[in-house]
Design an enzyme around this catalytic site. Structure first.
Site, PDB file in Angstrom:
ATOM      1  N   GLY A 273      -6.203  11.492   4.605  1.00  0.00           N
ATOM      2  CA  GLY A 273      -7.160  11.523   3.515  1.00  0.00           C
ATOM      3  C   GLY A 273      -8.500  11.157   4.123  1.00  0.00           C
ATOM      4  O   GLY A 273      -8.571  10.249   4.952  1.00  0.00           O
TER       5      GLY A 273
ATOM      6  N   HIS B 117     -11.115   5.339  -1.429  1.00  0.00           N
ATOM      7  CA  HIS B 117     -11.146   4.613  -0.141  1.00  0.00           C
ATOM      8  C   HIS B 117     -12.001   3.348  -0.249  1.00  0.00           C
ATOM      9  O   HIS B 117     -12.513   2.848   0.751  1.00  0.00           O
ATOM     10  CB  HIS B 117     -11.697   5.512   0.987  1.00  0.00           C
TER      11      HIS B 117
ATOM     12  N   ARG C 202      -5.331  18.449   1.596  1.00  0.00           N
ATOM     13  CA  ARG C 202      -6.147  18.548   0.383  1.00  0.00           C
ATOM     14  C   ARG C 202      -7.332  19.468   0.645  1.00  0.00           C
ATOM     15  O   ARG C 202      -7.936  19.429   1.706  1.00  0.00           O
ATOM     16  CB  ARG C 202      -6.654  17.174  -0.052  1.00  0.00           C
TER      17      ARG C 202
ATOM     18  N   ARG D  63      -2.195  -1.955  -3.832  1.00  0.00           N
ATOM     19  CA  ARG D  63      -3.276  -0.972  -3.856  1.00  0.00           C
ATOM     20  C   ARG D  63      -2.971   0.037  -4.949  1.00  0.00           C
ATOM     21  O   ARG D  63      -1.893   0.616  -4.997  1.00  0.00           O
ATOM     22  CB  ARG D  63      -3.380  -0.257  -2.509  1.00  0.00           C
TER      23      ARG D  63
ATOM     24  N   ASN E 200       0.871  -1.182   0.000  1.00  0.00           N
ATOM     25  CA  ASN E 200       0.000   0.000   0.000  1.00  0.00           C
ATOM     26  C   ASN E 200       0.903   1.226   0.000  1.00  0.00           C
ATOM     27  O   ASN E 200       1.363   1.675   1.044  1.00  0.00           O
ATOM     28  CB  ASN E 200      -0.911  -0.035   1.240  1.00  0.00           C
TER      29      ASN E 200
ATOM     30  N   GLU F   6      -7.105  -1.911   5.210  1.00  0.00           N
ATOM     31  CA  GLU F   6      -7.007  -2.004   3.749  1.00  0.00           C
ATOM     32  C   GLU F   6      -6.108  -3.154   3.322  1.00  0.00           C
ATOM     33  O   GLU F   6      -6.379  -3.816   2.308  1.00  0.00           O
ATOM     34  CB  GLU F   6      -6.474  -0.688   3.188  1.00  0.00           C
TER      35      GLU F   6
END
Length: 390
Positions: free
Chosen positions: A201, A169, A230, A82, A6, A370
């Site tokens: 994020g 996501h 962001r 990922r 990842n 994840e």
């Protein structure tokens, strides 16, 4: 054993799972501060820091591969990567030269993620040429969104170029959906759910009958709520003024909204929520950043409740969502009209269920994973390939 990779802009998370009746995590770790002074390689569950030479992405990859090959009990049989954005490629895919070529062609659409992810893929193909490797796309989960939720209000010629709302996501949301069913049962998992993945994020997703109906991020992960650095959604007119006033090139503008904005831009000091909470009492701009974050998350919860025709379950995940009782409390304050009522003690304890017993909406804290989701996808794909290969 399945290796999951990842990769981020300045980090690489990895995990190794042993296949059996259930996936068993054997190792996990992270290389941090890649490209910055003081790069570290840490194995989770251990105090051991592994020494690496250099501090760039190539050095980090070399260091990880060296450790993998020198650790005697690791025998990798498949690798899962990922991949944040793949445009038309949304389903998990076996990595081939054709796929890599296609990903390179769309780098201009995601310059913040794809270059590093492709480097990782190519490095592991070089070191493990005989092992099957798979791309697991973060956009896959959101392919069930209805057409109206994917539309962008721009001329149709751009839609023909593949420019529409994809959502991200997805690996986290798939894990959370599966985990909710384990914890609360099938009825809850098939109800009207708002998932809030809140970390550096951050995004939210509206889920019904286990499928994504809408999500806050759009064509890129820069959309939606404000994040660590962001911007989230901004007025197109503001974007034009910013570019004109500072004579920004497209590349400079992209850097501004992805790396200089969000909580960092508002506070002027940090994009880290822990830092901002410590500073907010004496720093007006830190307080503004925290307040805007909570306000925007609250607003999206309300919007998704409207889109779903109600809400049965709210799930918090991600670094902030899992570990910050004060942020969860501020987000949920005033949402009792939706049936959201937090139990203060449970919330302070980061309990799995943090809503009051009388609350009509179940509010949960579920740590996301994840890497596990990548491993589960790869295990399924390997099994399918083995069945179909003579």
């Amino acid at each position: 054993m399945i290796l999951t990779i990842n990769g981020g802009s300045s980090s690489i998370k990895f995990a190794i799972y042993k296949k059996g009746k259930v996936l068993e995590k054997i190792y996990s770790g992270e290389l941090k501060r890649i490209g910055l002074p003081g790069m570290t390689f840490t194995l989770k569950g251990s105090n051991k820091n592994i020494s690496c030479i250099g501090d760039d992405y190539i050095s980090a990859m070399s260091c990880l591969v060296k450790w993998l090959k020198e650790t005697n009990d690791i025998q990798i049989t498949a690798i899962g990567h990922r991949v944040v954005h793949g445009m038309q490629y949304t389903e998990p895919s076996l990595i081939t030269p054709k796929l890599i070529k296609a990903l390179k062609e769309i780098i201009p659409y995601d310059p913040d993620h794809l270059p590093g992810e492709i480097k990782l893929i190519e490095a592991f193909l070089e070191h493990y040429p005989r092992i099957k490797q798979f791309a697991c796309f973060d956009t896959a989960y959101h392919q069930t969104m209805p057409p109206v939720a994917k539309l962008l209000p721009i001329p149709h010629r751009f839609a023909q170029m593949g420019i529409h709302r994809y959502g991200f996501h997805g690996l986290s949301y798939q894990y959370l959906t599966n985990e909710l069913e384990k914890q609360a049962g099938k009825k809850a998992a098939h109800g009207r759910i708002v998932l809030a993945h809140l970390g550096n994020g951050a995004s939210l997703a509206a889920v019904y009958k286990g499928k994504s109906m809408d999500t806050s991020m759009g064509f890129t992960p820069a959309g939606g709520i404000p994040m660590s650095s962001r911007s989230g959604d901004i007025d197109p007119g503001v974007a034009w003024i910013m570019m004109k006033t500072e004579s920004l090139s497209p590349k400079q503008f992209n850097h501004l909204v992805n790396h200089e904005s969000g909580l960092l831009g508002i506070s002027g000091t940090s994009g880290d929520m822990n830092d901002l909470l410590k500073q907010e009492a004496k720093d007006e701009h830190s307080a503004e950043a925290v307040n805007l974050f909570c306000y925007q998350v609250k607003k999206w919860i309300g919007a998704f409740a409207a889109a779903l025709g109600g809400i049965d379950t709210l799930v918090f995940a991600g670094g902030i969502g899992e570990n910050s009782p004060v942020i969860r409390a501020r987000i949920c304050k005033g949402l009792n009209f939706l049936g959201i009522e937090l139990d203060e003690k449970r919330n302070q304890q980061n309990a799995p269920l943090i809503s009051e017993d009388k609350s009509s909406v179940s509010v949960r804290v579920i740590p996301t994973d994840e890497e596990f989701m990548i491993a589960a996808i790869v295990a399924k794909m390997v099994k399918t390939i083995n069945k179909t290969t003579p």
